[in-house]
Design a protein around this motif. Sequence first.
Motif, PDB file in Angstrom:
ATOM      1  N   LEU A 107       0.805  -1.216   0.000  1.00 25.27           N
ATOM      2  CA  LEU A 107       0.000   0.000   0.000  1.00 25.27           C
ATOM      3  C   LEU A 107       0.839   1.268   0.000  1.00 25.27           C
ATOM      4  O   LEU A 107       0.400   2.296  -0.502  1.00 25.27           O
ATOM      5  CB  LEU A 107      -0.918   0.030   1.227  1.00 25.27           C
ATOM      6  CG  LEU A 107      -2.047  -0.967   1.239  1.00 25.27           C
ATOM      7  CD1 LEU A 107      -2.759  -0.921   2.584  1.00 25.27           C
ATOM      8  CD2 LEU A 107      -3.017  -0.673   0.105  1.00 25.27           C
ATOM      9  N   CYS A 108       2.022   1.209   0.574  1.00 22.90           N
ATOM     10  CA  CYS A 108       2.777   2.449   0.743  1.00 22.90           C
ATOM     11  C   CYS A 108       4.090   2.510  -0.021  1.00 22.90           C
ATOM     12  O   CYS A 108       4.807   3.489   0.073  1.00 22.90           O
ATOM     13  CB  CYS A 108       2.997   2.734   2.222  1.00 22.90           C
ATOM     14  SG  CYS A 108       3.516   1.370   3.208  1.00 22.90           S
ATOM     15  N   LEU A 109       4.391   1.478  -0.800  1.00 20.06           N
ATOM     16  CA  LEU A 109       5.587   1.502  -1.625  1.00 20.06           C
ATOM     17  C   LEU A 109       5.213   1.474  -3.097  1.00 20.06           C
ATOM     18  O   LEU A 109       4.111   1.077  -3.459  1.00 20.06           O
ATOM     19  CB  LEU A 109       6.464   0.278  -1.307  1.00 20.06           C
ATOM     20  CG  LEU A 109       6.981   0.178   0.121  1.00 20.06           C
ATOM     21  CD1 LEU A 109       7.648  -1.167   0.352  1.00 20.06           C
ATOM     22  CD2 LEU A 109       7.943   1.313   0.434  1.00 20.06           C
ATOM     23  N   ARG A 110       6.147   1.895  -3.927  1.00 18.61           N
ATOM     24  CA  ARG A 110       5.917   1.845  -5.377  1.00 18.61           C
ATOM     25  C   ARG A 110       6.173   0.435  -5.896  1.00 18.61           C
ATOM     26  O   ARG A 110       6.843  -0.360  -5.245  1.00 18.61           O
ATOM     27  CB  ARG A 110       6.855   2.829  -6.072  1.00 18.61           C
ATOM     28  CG  ARG A 110       6.632   4.274  -5.625  1.00 18.61           C
ATOM     29  CD  ARG A 110       7.767   5.144  -6.022  1.00 18.61           C
ATOM     30  NE  ARG A 110       8.999   4.560  -5.462  1.00 18.61           N
ATOM     31  CZ  ARG A 110      10.204   5.007  -5.711  1.00 18.61           C
ATOM     32  NH1 ARG A 110      10.383   6.020  -6.513  1.00 18.61           N
ATOM     33  NH2 ARG A 110      11.268   4.449  -5.177  1.00 18.61           N
ATOM     34  N   GLU A 111       5.645   0.131  -7.062  1.00 19.82           N
ATOM     35  CA  GLU A 111       5.842  -1.201  -7.653  1.00 19.82           C
ATOM     36  C   GLU A 111       7.316  -1.502  -7.905  1.00 19.82           C
ATOM     37  O   GLU A 111       7.718  -2.660  -7.894  1.00 19.82           O
ATOM     38  CB  GLU A 111       5.056  -1.331  -8.956  1.00 19.82           C
ATOM     39  CG  GLU A 111       3.586  -1.540  -8.732  1.00 19.82           C
ATOM     40  CD  GLU A 111       2.854  -1.871 -10.023  1.00 19.82           C
ATOM     41  OE1 GLU A 111       3.495  -2.288 -10.997  1.00 19.82           O
ATOM     42  OE2 GLU A 111       1.636  -1.699 -10.038  1.00 19.82           O
ATOM     43  N   ALA A 145       0.765   3.698   7.801  1.00 20.71           N
ATOM     44  CA  ALA A 145       0.060   2.457   7.450  1.00 20.71           C
ATOM     45  C   ALA A 145       0.171   1.444   8.585  1.00 20.71           C
ATOM     46  O   ALA A 145      -0.801   0.755   8.898  1.00 20.71           O
ATOM     47  CB  ALA A 145       0.614   1.886   6.148  1.00 20.71           C
ATOM     48  N   ALA A 146       1.337   1.330   9.208  1.00 15.62           N
ATOM     49  CA  ALA A 146       1.514   0.383  10.320  1.00 15.62           C
ATOM     50  C   ALA A 146       0.618   0.758  11.492  1.00 15.62           C
ATOM     51  O   ALA A 146      -0.076  -0.095  12.057  1.00 15.62           O
ATOM     52  CB  ALA A 146       2.977   0.348  10.755  1.00 15.62           C
ATOM     53  N   ILE A 147       0.602   2.026  11.849  1.00 10.79           N
ATOM     54  CA  ILE A 147      -0.219   2.488  12.976  1.00 10.79           C
ATOM     55  C   ILE A 147      -1.692   2.244  12.691  1.00 10.79           C
ATOM     56  O   ILE A 147      -2.418   1.701  13.520  1.00 10.79           O
ATOM     57  CB  ILE A 147       0.055   3.981  13.254  1.00 10.79           C
ATOM     58  CG1 ILE A 147       1.457   4.150  13.849  1.00 10.79           C
ATOM     59  CG2 ILE A 147      -1.009   4.562  14.186  1.00 10.79           C
ATOM     60  CD1 ILE A 147       1.951   5.576  13.880  1.00 10.79           C
ATOM     61  N   GLU A 148      -2.144   2.633  11.497  1.00 15.74           N
ATOM     62  CA  GLU A 148      -3.562   2.516  11.160  1.00 15.74           C
ATOM     63  C   GLU A 148      -4.012   1.071  11.010  1.00 15.74           C
ATOM     64  O   GLU A 148      -5.191   0.774  11.166  1.00 15.74           O
ATOM     65  CB  GLU A 148      -3.861   3.283   9.873  1.00 15.74           C
ATOM     66  CG  GLU A 148      -3.788   4.778  10.051  1.00 15.74           C
ATOM     67  CD  GLU A 148      -3.987   5.544   8.762  1.00 15.74           C
ATOM     68  OE1 GLU A 148      -4.085   4.920   7.685  1.00 15.74           O
ATOM     69  OE2 GLU A 148      -4.028   6.785   8.841  1.00 15.74           O
ATOM     70  N   ASN A 149      -3.085   0.167  10.695  1.00 12.16           N
ATOM     71  CA  ASN A 149      -3.446  -1.229  10.480  1.00 12.16           C
ATOM     72  C   ASN A 149      -3.047  -2.141  11.631  1.00 12.16           C
ATOM     73  O   ASN A 149      -3.029  -3.363  11.488  1.00 12.16           O
ATOM     74  CB  ASN A 149      -2.853  -1.721   9.157  1.00 12.16           C
ATOM     75  CG  ASN A 149      -3.560  -1.095   7.981  1.00 12.16           C
ATOM     76  OD1 ASN A 149      -4.651  -1.514   7.629  1.00 12.16           O
ATOM     77  ND2 ASN A 149      -2.962  -0.062   7.399  1.00 12.16           N
TER      78      ASN A 149
END
Length: 188
Positions: A107-111, A145-149
């Motif tokens: 979700l938070c890195l590019r391909e 993303a880590a905090i929210e998930n």
Amino acid sequence: HATLILDAPIRIVDNDSANGTWIGDRQLPVGEEITMHTNDPLRIGNVLIVLQTWSTNSRPRRLKTHEYFEARLEEEAMRGARRGDAFGVLFAHVESGATDPLALFSLCLRETDLVAEYAPGQYEILVVDTTPSGEATVISRVETAAIENGLDIRLGAAWFPRDGRDASALMTQARVRADEHAIKPLPS
């Protein structure tokens, strides 16, 4: 019945409903905002809703091996030395959480960024074509993303050439920084 607040972090409020609003087997108190996490089963009356994340990535990210990561990191270091390109490495140690770390990283890195498993619960990430000035953005996206998930992780980063000019120095620096930087999930 309930109000779902969709800005980050996603929250829900029971509006004094007749049958209550439930996350898992816990009934929510009336009028209190409760943070929701990915894969939380939400029950409103007889309707079950599961909060899922959605990615615009067209293909699933594949977890690479440590050996593959090492080879790519060495190649990036040689390319950086030759062409002056900057790049970063992250080291993430997932201590606990229900969310799949690979899904979170997707979700938070590019391909073009690479994720490998160093050991169970430990991940190496190669962030290509990113300057040290972009470091804060990358780290912030992963932290948020880590905090929210609901992931409890330690995260460290190192950038070429600022923090080292070879693969070993960069990974050592990222691991040391991960030992110093814990990210805790939001309380439920």
